[in-house]
Write a protein that holds these residues in place. Sequence first.
Motif, PDB file in Angstrom:
ATOM      1  N   TYR A 157      36.760  67.834  78.295  1.00  7.60           N
ATOM      2  CA  TYR A 157      35.835  67.849  77.167  1.00  7.60           C
ATOM      3  C   TYR A 157      34.416  68.274  77.552  1.00  7.60           C
ATOM      4  O   TYR A 157      33.529  68.311  76.702  1.00  7.60           O
ATOM      5  CB  TYR A 157      35.818  66.475  76.493  1.00  7.60           C
ATOM      6  N   LYS A 199      32.118  70.444  75.242  1.00 12.50           N
ATOM      7  CA  LYS A 199      32.540  70.305  73.839  1.00 12.50           C
ATOM      8  C   LYS A 199      31.640  69.318  73.099  1.00 12.50           C
ATOM      9  O   LYS A 199      31.037  68.442  73.681  1.00 12.50           O
ATOM     10  CB  LYS A 199      33.993  69.868  73.769  1.00 12.50           C
ATOM     11  N   PHE A 235      35.837  63.090  69.803  1.00  6.88           N
ATOM     12  CA  PHE A 235      36.034  64.523  69.604  1.00  6.88           C
ATOM     13  C   PHE A 235      37.003  64.775  68.450  1.00  6.88           C
ATOM     14  O   PHE A 235      37.676  63.860  67.977  1.00  6.88           O
ATOM     15  CB  PHE A 235      36.532  65.157  70.910  1.00  6.88           C
TER      16      PHE A 235
END
Length: 76
Positions: free
Chosen positions: A28, A31, A56
Motif C-alpha cells: 500500500y 496509495k 484503503f
Amino acid sequence: MRKARLLYLTDKYEEELISSTGKYKEDYIGKIGKICKVQHLYDKTTHWIDLFDIEFDDGAMFCVDREQIEFIEVDQ
C-alpha cells in the motif's frame, strides 16, 4: 473525511503485516486511504504520539505513525 497517502514503513516488522484482504502493508506504499480513527498516546519518557488508522478502498486497514503519511486535500 481526511485522506492520506502511505509514504513508507518505519520498522522491518511492518513488512510482515497482512490485512484481512491478504495483502501486505508494503503493498500500500504510495496509495491513498481514508483516515478512520486517530489515537493520541502519551509516552511518559518522550511526548505525545499520534497513531492513525488508515483504510484503503479494498477494505485493508493499518495503523500508522504520523511521519508515515502525507495528508491529501479532498475536494468536497
